[in-house]
Write an enzyme that holds these catalytic residues in place. Structure first.
Site, PDB file in Angstrom:
ATOM      1  N   GLU A   1       3.678  -5.978  38.679  1.00  0.00           N
ATOM      2  CA  GLU A   1       3.478  -4.758  39.470  1.00  0.00           C
ATOM      3  C   GLU A   1       4.569  -4.578  40.523  1.00  0.00           C
ATOM      4  O   GLU A   1       5.052  -3.472  40.760  1.00  0.00           O
ATOM      5  CB  GLU A   1       2.097  -4.768  40.143  1.00  0.00           C
ATOM      6  CG  GLU A   1       0.925  -4.714  39.172  1.00  0.00           C
ATOM      7  CD  GLU A   1       0.766  -3.358  38.496  1.00  0.00           C
ATOM      8  OE1 GLU A   1       1.543  -2.424  38.786  1.00  0.00           O
ATOM      9  OE2 GLU A   1      -0.154  -3.224  37.655  1.00  0.00           O
TER      10      GLU A   1
ATOM     11  N   ASP B   1       0.312  -2.998  26.123  1.00  0.00           N
ATOM     12  CA  ASP B   1       0.973  -1.698  25.950  1.00  0.00           C
ATOM     13  C   ASP B   1       2.486  -1.701  26.166  1.00  0.00           C
ATOM     14  O   ASP B   1       3.263  -1.370  25.272  1.00  0.00           O
ATOM     15  CB  ASP B   1       0.313  -0.636  26.852  1.00  0.00           C
ATOM     16  CG  ASP B   1       0.183  -1.083  28.319  1.00  0.00           C
ATOM     17  OD1 ASP B   1       0.539  -2.237  28.643  1.00  0.00           O
ATOM     18  OD2 ASP B   1      -0.277  -0.269  29.138  1.00  0.00           O
TER      19      ASP B   1
ATOM     20  N   GLU C   1       0.118   8.717  31.708  1.00  0.00           N
ATOM     21  CA  GLU C   1       0.659   8.481  30.354  1.00  0.00           C
ATOM     22  C   GLU C   1       0.739   9.727  29.482  1.00  0.00           C
ATOM     23  O   GLU C   1       1.726   9.937  28.762  1.00  0.00           O
ATOM     24  CB  GLU C   1      -0.147   7.389  29.647  1.00  0.00           C
ATOM     25  CG  GLU C   1       0.080   5.991  30.195  1.00  0.00           C
ATOM     26  CD  GLU C   1      -0.649   5.736  31.504  1.00  0.00           C
ATOM     27  OE1 GLU C   1      -0.227   4.829  32.250  1.00  0.00           O
ATOM     28  OE2 GLU C   1      -1.648   6.447  31.784  1.00  0.00           O
TER      29      GLU C   1
ATOM     30  N   ARG D   1       7.186  -1.398  40.285  1.00  0.00           N
ATOM     31  CA  ARG D   1       7.023  -0.396  41.345  1.00  0.00           C
ATOM     32  C   ARG D   1       8.080  -0.548  42.438  1.00  0.00           C
ATOM     33  O   ARG D   1       8.724   0.426  42.827  1.00  0.00           O
ATOM     34  CB  ARG D   1       5.624  -0.500  41.967  1.00  0.00           C
ATOM     35  CG  ARG D   1       4.504  -0.266  40.957  1.00  0.00           C
ATOM     36  CD  ARG D   1       3.156  -0.112  41.641  1.00  0.00           C
ATOM     37  NE  ARG D   1       2.057  -0.378  40.703  1.00  0.00           N
ATOM     38  CZ  ARG D   1       0.848   0.148  40.814  1.00  0.00           C
ATOM     39  NH1 ARG D   1       0.556   0.961  41.810  1.00  0.00           N
ATOM     40  NH2 ARG D   1      -0.100  -0.150  39.941  1.00  0.00           N
TER      41      ARG D   1
END
Length: 670
Positions: A301, A434, A570, A305
């Site tokens: 993360e 994913d 998404e 980010r």
């Protein structure tokens, strides 16, 4: 340059006459004499000695050559002039620094016929998958070309030259591998940059490419700017410098304590042209962003980010402050890779320099360890320090060879001690797996399409998806991506899977097989229906599709535990790719519907937007009182880009987006 112009016709064969000089003529009394006068007299004497026939032949040849010269000048003159004028008129040509070739021109690609049967997928509108780019062969130094700087609308003055870290020249092999319809160059792994640390170049002065008239903003883009400003108002008033806004309670929540929302939104503000907001946020980064904190952060993360956000903002703005901060956080995340297997731990203490797995397991999530590569590779390219790229490339090398895959599909967990997959037999394109698939393709694109292992793994995985995970729903026959658990198919699809149509379209745009584009068109329709078939017009976190027709039932079923919406990006992300590559306005219309529903059900009057607990209840969607940082970092950014008709607004032949919507440059070969 010159290679573009057609060569003039070769002149006719010239006949030469040999003349033998006697020694006496060649040497005067004073020995060898090379004076001009002597040469002139000597040539005249030889001319007079020729027969009339010989002189006539020579004169005729000269006349013939002169006529040829005149004809060839008139035949190439016009194209030459038009090409020259075109080069002068094209601001992109001028913008190039000397010696740098233009990357793929930014135009909507021409249509290409799909080679597979359209009947494979339902109700496809006739779209235009792009033409694959020409296959490039041969060695090249990788270097970044000068990037079009995306100006805040009020400041067209500064342009950016991206620092160059040339990669070493690679040797080429002649063979070309073909992988299921994709033409692949022979394996040339992208070497990390040399150890020599390069100082980042200063942003260049205004380049003429930047002086292009900006495409004026349309009403839908203005609506996105208004939404962003409304969200930012809440963040600034109630959560400034904190990780996330809680808009209902007018407070904030902390995750890492690193101003997550602010950093995630930096490049969005730049792209939207919000100069004042950007400058204010920049000041906070300069004065208040401190990484020397005794705090545990999640490696994945904070990479996508924070590191991703700082790198992209550096590239767009040219401001070295962001590169310095990126180097700092990058170095502080490196202890995560000190594991027995070199598969990184999930958590790092960025103040103490220690790392550890989650308390309950020694496993890391496959998606997390394989979705940090774009950022660390780019950090190596910019700093000249290869340790960042080496660490993340090692992870990809190991995952490439692991057993436990199912036709390219990977399990969800990997052990940091053994380096092996764990919890085998469960395959999904949703949470925990994913972005592994997304980053296979995007690393291949980032590195100049040279790393064939990445492409092979991507192509194999998409074949695995087709073979094991695709099904049709009832009654609308929507193609969807389910999950496989120990051989049993589940009709469950996370909203996260809606990244896939955009990724498939990006692959097709980069020359992969055209049936990827057809699958993308089928899946984006499904993702849209995940919104359209719900009472609020907003998708839940997870849906289940009906495999059998039931009276009074739609395709989409929602379980009570799954009916929340976190303002995820998404579907809008994939709509952006689909519109950019096909030009079909329906994708913009779908995105506009979604934005209006966000405004209707998630907007908080005092500032900010909130996640909601119940997409099935328009009267009370049950707000959760939290605005995720990705709403500003991704959702609104992709909305703005979707509504733009300017293909140079983050040109997809020059940038690749990380999985948090932060654009990083594609390494352009010289």
């Amino acid at each position: 340059g010159a290679a573009m112009y057609s060569a003039a016709a070769p002149p006719p064969r010239r006949d030469f006459i040999s003349v033998t000089l006697s020694p006496e003529e060649a040497v005067g009394a004073g020995g060898y004499n090379n004076s001009k006068a002597w040469r002139r007299r000597s040539c005249w004497r030889k001319w007079k000695q020729l027969s009339r026939l010989q002189r006539s032949v020579i004169l005729f040849l000269f006349a013939f050559l002169a006529v040829c010269a005149v004809i060839s000048y008139t035949s190439i003159g016009d194209p030459w002039k038009s090409l020259t004028n075109k080069a002068l008129d094209d601001p992109r040509a001028e913008a190039e620094a000397p010696g740098l070739k233009l990357a793929n021109p930014a135009v909507l690609p021409a249509p290409q016929k799909a080679d597979a049967n359209l009947g494979d997928y339902p109700k496809l509108s006739p779209q235009k998958p792009p033409k694959p780019p020409p296959v490039r062969r041969g060695p090249s130094n990788l270097q970044i070309k000068s990037l079009r700087r995306l100006k805040p609308r009020q400041d067209p003055s500064r342009a950016v030259e991206v620092p160059v870290q040339a990669n070493k020249e690679e040797k080429t092999e002649k063979s070309v591998i073909s992988w299921r319809g994709a033409v692949i160059e022979p394996d040339q792994s992208t070497e990390p940059p040399s150890n020599k640390v390069k100082e980042p170049e200063k942003p260049s002065s205004v380049e003429s490419e930047d002086q292009k008239e900006p495409v004026p903003l349309n009403d839908r883009q203005m609506a996105v700017i208004e939404a962003f400003r409304h969200a930012w108002k809440g963040y600034k008033e109630f959560a400034w410098g904190h990780d996330e806004l809680k808009p209902l309670s007018k407070s904030y929540s902390e995750w890492f304590g690193l101003g997550l929302t602010l950093i995630d939104a930096l490049d969005t503000m730049w792209i939207l042209g919000l100069k004042e907001e950007f400058e204010e946020a920049r000041k906070w980064v300069e004065n208040d962003l401190v990484f020397d904190k005794n705090v545990d952060v999640n490696l994945f993360e904070s990479t996508i980010r924070i590191l991703g956000g700082l790198l992209s903002t550096y590239h767009l703005s040219g401001d070295s402050l962001f590169l310095e901060k990126a180097k700092d956080i990058g170095n502080r995340l490196m202890p995560a890779f000190k594991t027995p297997s070199k598969i990184p731990y999930s958590d790092v203490n960025i103040g103490r320099g220690t790392a550890h797995p989650p308390r309950w397991t020694s496993d890391s999530t496959v998606a997390e360890v394989t979705s940090i590569q774009l950022e660390f590779r780019e950090l190596s390219r910019l700093t000249g320090d290869e340790k960042f790229q080496k660490a993340v490339d090692e992870v990809m090398k190991q995952v490439h060879t692991l057993s436990g895959k199912n036709d390219g599909l990977v399990p969800m967990f990997i052990n940091t001690n053994s380096g092996q997959f764990t919890h085998l037999g469960v395959y999904t394109l949703g949470a925990r797996a994913d972005s592994y698939y997304e980053y296979l393709l995007k690393q291949w694109i980032q590195g100049g399409k040279k790393e064939n292992e990445l492409l092979e793994d991507y192509m194999r995985a998409i074949e695995g998806v087709k073979k094991h995970l695709l099904q049709r729903s009832q009654p609308k026959q929507l193609i969807f991506v389910g999950e496989l658990a120990h051989g049993h198919f589940s009709a469950k699809m996370d909203h996260l899977v809606c990244f896939l149509p955009g990724t498939l379209a990006l692959g097709a745009h980069n020359g992969l097989t055209a049936d990827h584009m057809k699958l993308a068109e089928a899946l984006i329709e499904t993702c849209y229906q995940m919104y359209a078939q719900v009472e609020t017009g907003l998708s839940p976190e997870i849906v289940h599709f009906n495999l059998h027709t039931q009276k009074g039932h739609k395709d989409v079923e929602i379980k009570p535990a799954d009916r929340h919406n976190l303002l995820r990006p998404e579907t809008v992300e994939s709509l952006f790719y689909m519109y950019r590559f096909t030009g079909d306005k329906k994708y913009q219309d779908w995105g506009w519907e979604i934005l209006q529903n966000f405004n209707k059900y998630t907007r908080v009057p005092t500032g900010g937007y909130t996640s909601i607990n119940n997409v099935q209840n328009p009267r009370n969607p049950e707000p959760r009182d939290k605005m995720e940082s990705f709403f500003l970092g991704e959702t609104l950014k992709y909305m703005f880009l979707l509504f733009s008709d300017d293909v140079d607004l983050i040109n997809l032949d020059k940038f690749v987006f990380n999985t948090e919507a932060h654009p990083l440059p594609i390494w352009v070969p010289a």
